[in-house]
Design a protein around this motif. Structure first.
Motif, PDB file in Angstrom:
ATOM      1  N   GLU A   1      -7.910   6.589  -1.671  1.00 14.82           N
ATOM      2  CA  GLU A   1      -8.898   5.654  -2.213  1.00 14.82           C
ATOM      3  C   GLU A   1      -8.303   4.867  -3.391  1.00 14.82           C
ATOM      4  O   GLU A   1      -8.492   3.657  -3.492  1.00 14.82           O
ATOM      5  CB  GLU A   1     -10.158   6.390  -2.693  1.00 14.82           C
ATOM      6  CG  GLU A   1     -11.005   6.965  -1.580  1.00 14.82           C
ATOM      7  CD  GLU A   1     -10.585   8.372  -1.188  1.00 14.82           C
ATOM      8  OE1 GLU A   1      -9.455   8.782  -1.521  1.00 14.82           O
ATOM      9  OE2 GLU A   1     -11.392   9.052  -0.532  1.00 14.82           O
ATOM     10  N   ASP A   2      -7.606   5.575  -4.267  1.00 18.45           N
ATOM     11  CA  ASP A   2      -6.990   4.918  -5.418  1.00 18.45           C
ATOM     12  C   ASP A   2      -5.980   3.874  -4.960  1.00 18.45           C
ATOM     13  O   ASP A   2      -5.948   2.756  -5.467  1.00 18.45           O
ATOM     14  CB  ASP A   2      -6.288   5.950  -6.318  1.00 18.45           C
ATOM     15  CG  ASP A   2      -7.287   6.819  -7.080  1.00 18.45           C
ATOM     16  OD1 ASP A   2      -8.477   6.457  -7.131  1.00 18.45           O
ATOM     17  OD2 ASP A   2      -6.872   7.861  -7.604  1.00 18.45           O
ATOM     18  N   ALA A   3      -5.155   4.250  -3.986  1.00 14.45           N
ATOM     19  CA  ALA A   3      -4.124   3.325  -3.515  1.00 14.45           C
ATOM     20  C   ALA A   3      -4.754   2.095  -2.863  1.00 14.45           C
ATOM     21  O   ALA A   3      -4.275   0.977  -3.060  1.00 14.45           O
ATOM     22  CB  ALA A   3      -3.185   4.030  -2.530  1.00 14.45           C
TER      23      ALA A   3
ATOM     24  N   THR B   1      -6.454  -4.790  -5.906  1.00 10.86           N
ATOM     25  CA  THR B   1      -6.377  -5.410  -7.227  1.00 10.86           C
ATOM     26  C   THR B   1      -5.069  -6.183  -7.391  1.00 10.86           C
ATOM     27  O   THR B   1      -5.052  -7.319  -7.861  1.00 10.86           O
ATOM     28  CB  THR B   1      -6.476  -4.329  -8.328  1.00 10.86           C
ATOM     29  OG1 THR B   1      -7.696  -3.619  -8.157  1.00 10.86           O
ATOM     30  CG2 THR B   1      -6.438  -4.945  -9.720  1.00 10.86           C
ATOM     31  N   ILE B   2      -3.976  -5.557  -6.986  1.00 11.64           N
ATOM     32  CA  ILE B   2      -2.654  -6.191  -7.113  1.00 11.64           C
ATOM     33  C   ILE B   2      -2.606  -7.463  -6.254  1.00 11.64           C
ATOM     34  O   ILE B   2      -2.140  -8.517  -6.704  1.00 11.64           O
ATOM     35  CB  ILE B   2      -1.534  -5.208  -6.698  1.00 11.64           C
ATOM     36  CG1 ILE B   2      -1.490  -4.029  -7.671  1.00 11.64           C
ATOM     37  CG2 ILE B   2      -0.179  -5.918  -6.643  1.00 11.64           C
ATOM     38  CD1 ILE B   2      -0.757  -2.803  -7.142  1.00 11.64           C
ATOM     39  N   THR B   3      -3.124  -7.363  -5.028  1.00 14.72           N
ATOM     40  CA  THR B   3      -3.121  -8.515  -4.125  1.00 14.72           C
ATOM     41  C   THR B   3      -3.941  -9.658  -4.709  1.00 14.72           C
ATOM     42  O   THR B   3      -3.523 -10.823  -4.672  1.00 14.72           O
ATOM     43  CB  THR B   3      -3.689  -8.104  -2.754  1.00 14.72           C
ATOM     44  OG1 THR B   3      -2.970  -6.976  -2.280  1.00 14.72           O
ATOM     45  CG2 THR B   3      -3.533  -9.233  -1.744  1.00 14.72           C
ATOM     46  N   ALA B   4      -5.115  -9.319  -5.278  1.00 16.30           N
ATOM     47  CA  ALA B   4      -5.974 -10.352  -5.878  1.00 16.30           C
ATOM     48  C   ALA B   4      -5.252 -11.027  -7.039  1.00 16.30           C
ATOM     49  O   ALA B   4      -5.302 -12.252  -7.195  1.00 16.30           O
ATOM     50  CB  ALA B   4      -7.282  -9.729  -6.352  1.00 16.30           C
TER      51      ALA B   4
ATOM     52  N   PHE C   1       0.834  -1.204   0.000  1.00 10.81           N
ATOM     53  CA  PHE C   1       0.000   0.000   0.000  1.00 10.81           C
ATOM     54  C   PHE C   1       0.872   1.260   0.000  1.00 10.81           C
ATOM     55  O   PHE C   1       0.625   2.204  -0.764  1.00 10.81           O
ATOM     56  CB  PHE C   1      -0.939   0.008   1.218  1.00 10.81           C
ATOM     57  CG  PHE C   1      -1.747   1.280   1.323  1.00 10.81           C
ATOM     58  CD1 PHE C   1      -2.907   1.447   0.583  1.00 10.81           C
ATOM     59  CD2 PHE C   1      -1.322   2.314   2.148  1.00 10.81           C
ATOM     60  CE1 PHE C   1      -3.638   2.625   0.664  1.00 10.81           C
ATOM     61  CE2 PHE C   1      -2.045   3.498   2.223  1.00 10.81           C
ATOM     62  CZ  PHE C   1      -3.204   3.657   1.486  1.00 10.81           C
ATOM     63  N   VAL C   2       1.897   1.284   0.842  1.00  9.19           N
ATOM     64  CA  VAL C   2       2.760   2.467   0.935  1.00  9.19           C
ATOM     65  C   VAL C   2       3.444   2.752  -0.410  1.00  9.19           C
ATOM     66  O   VAL C   2       3.491   3.894  -0.866  1.00  9.19           O
ATOM     67  CB  VAL C   2       3.808   2.293   2.065  1.00  9.19           C
ATOM     68  CG1 VAL C   2       4.884   3.376   1.994  1.00  9.19           C
ATOM     69  CG2 VAL C   2       3.119   2.337   3.427  1.00  9.19           C
ATOM     70  N   SER C   3       3.929   1.705  -1.064  1.00  8.51           N
ATOM     71  CA  SER C   3       4.614   1.932  -2.340  1.00  8.51           C
ATOM     72  C   SER C   3       3.631   2.370  -3.424  1.00  8.51           C
ATOM     73  O   SER C   3       3.967   3.213  -4.268  1.00  8.51           O
ATOM     74  CB  SER C   3       5.396   0.686  -2.769  1.00  8.51           C
ATOM     75  OG  SER C   3       4.525  -0.386  -3.030  1.00  8.51           O
ATOM     76  N   VAL C   4       2.404   1.834  -3.394  1.00  9.07           N
ATOM     77  CA  VAL C   4       1.389   2.248  -4.369  1.00  9.07           C
ATOM     78  C   VAL C   4       0.940   3.679  -4.080  1.00  9.07           C
ATOM     79  O   VAL C   4       0.792   4.499  -4.984  1.00  9.07           O
ATOM     80  CB  VAL C   4       0.175   1.273  -4.355  1.00  9.07           C
ATOM     81  CG1 VAL C   4      -0.978   1.818  -5.192  1.00  9.07           C
ATOM     82  CG2 VAL C   4       0.592  -0.099  -4.858  1.00  9.07           C
ATOM     83  N   TYR C   5       0.767   3.960  -2.805  1.00  6.06           N
ATOM     84  CA  TYR C   5       0.332   5.304  -2.416  1.00  6.06           C
ATOM     85  C   TYR C   5       1.338   6.360  -2.877  1.00  6.06           C
ATOM     86  O   TYR C   5       0.979   7.424  -3.359  1.00  6.06           O
ATOM     87  CB  TYR C   5       0.139   5.374  -0.898  1.00  6.06           C
ATOM     88  CG  TYR C   5      -0.266   6.741  -0.411  1.00  6.06           C
ATOM     89  CD1 TYR C   5      -1.539   7.247  -0.678  1.00  6.06           C
ATOM     90  CD2 TYR C   5       0.634   7.545   0.275  1.00  6.06           C
ATOM     91  CE1 TYR C   5      -1.902   8.509  -0.264  1.00  6.06           C
ATOM     92  CE2 TYR C   5       0.283   8.813   0.699  1.00  6.06           C
ATOM     93  CZ  TYR C   5      -0.992   9.295   0.429  1.00  6.06           C
ATOM     94  OH  TYR C   5      -1.335  10.551   0.823  1.00  6.06           O
ATOM     95  N   ARG C   6       2.617   6.042  -2.736  1.00  5.85           N
ATOM     96  CA  ARG C   6       3.675   6.957  -3.164  1.00  5.85           C
ATOM     97  C   ARG C   6       3.566   7.204  -4.673  1.00  5.85           C
ATOM     98  O   ARG C   6       3.771   8.308  -5.149  1.00  5.85           O
ATOM     99  CB  ARG C   6       5.032   6.330  -2.838  1.00  5.85           C
ATOM    100  CG  ARG C   6       6.075   7.318  -2.408  1.00  5.85           C
ATOM    101  CD  ARG C   6       7.183   6.682  -1.608  1.00  5.85           C
ATOM    102  NE  ARG C   6       7.569   5.346  -2.055  1.00  5.85           N
ATOM    103  CZ  ARG C   6       8.352   4.538  -1.358  1.00  5.85           C
ATOM    104  NH1 ARG C   6       8.836   4.920  -0.207  1.00  5.85           N
ATOM    105  NH2 ARG C   6       8.658   3.356  -1.815  1.00  5.85           N
TER     106      ARG C   6
END
Ligand SMILES: [Zn+2]
Length: 133
Positions: free
Chosen positions: A82-84, A90-93, A67-72
């Protein structure tokens, strides 16, 4: 779950499944002090997905790290939190459905995250890649 204020028992007064996020949001009310609060039930991915490091060691998958890397990467967007959250889900799934074996490599995670971000927002994918090169 007990009340956060008085430790009394609580009842669920409302619940809303969030399909895309593997989460269930619940409104709870204390049967003693009547306080209302919400909980989020989410899958504990650390028990269902492990990361196999290049040296062969295994570590639990961390949704928070992803999440932190996506949020960045999506920090420039207006609704970045919300996007992150949605992108992390989605990535986890995708990682979970990637094979019968519930082990992924750090490279799998980076590649899947990059592809998902690229599909969503090319600028975010560039940002992500800059941190994971
Ligand atoms: Zn209470």
């Amino acid at each position: 779950m007990v009340c956060i204020y008085c430790s009394g028992s609580t009842k669920v007064t409302n619940s809303r499944p969030q399909k895309r996020l593997h989460q269930v949001w619940r409104r709870r009310q204390c049967t003693q002090c009547q306080a209302i609060f919400t909980t989020n039930e989410a899958v504990d991915f650390s028990t269902s997905l492990v990361v196999r490091r290049p040296d062969g060691s295994m570590t639990p998958f961390s949704r928070d790290t992803l999440f932190v890397s996506v949020y960045r990467a999506v920090g420039h967007r207006e609704r970045s939190v919300e996007d992150a959250s949605a992108l992390t889900a989605t990535i986890t799934a995708k990682l979970l459905h990637g094979g019968s074996e519930a082990a992924v490599s750090p490279a799998d995670i980076t590649q899947t995250a990059y592809e998902t971000l690229n599909h969503f927002d090319a600028a975010a994918a560039v940002q992500y890649q800059a941190y994971h090169h």
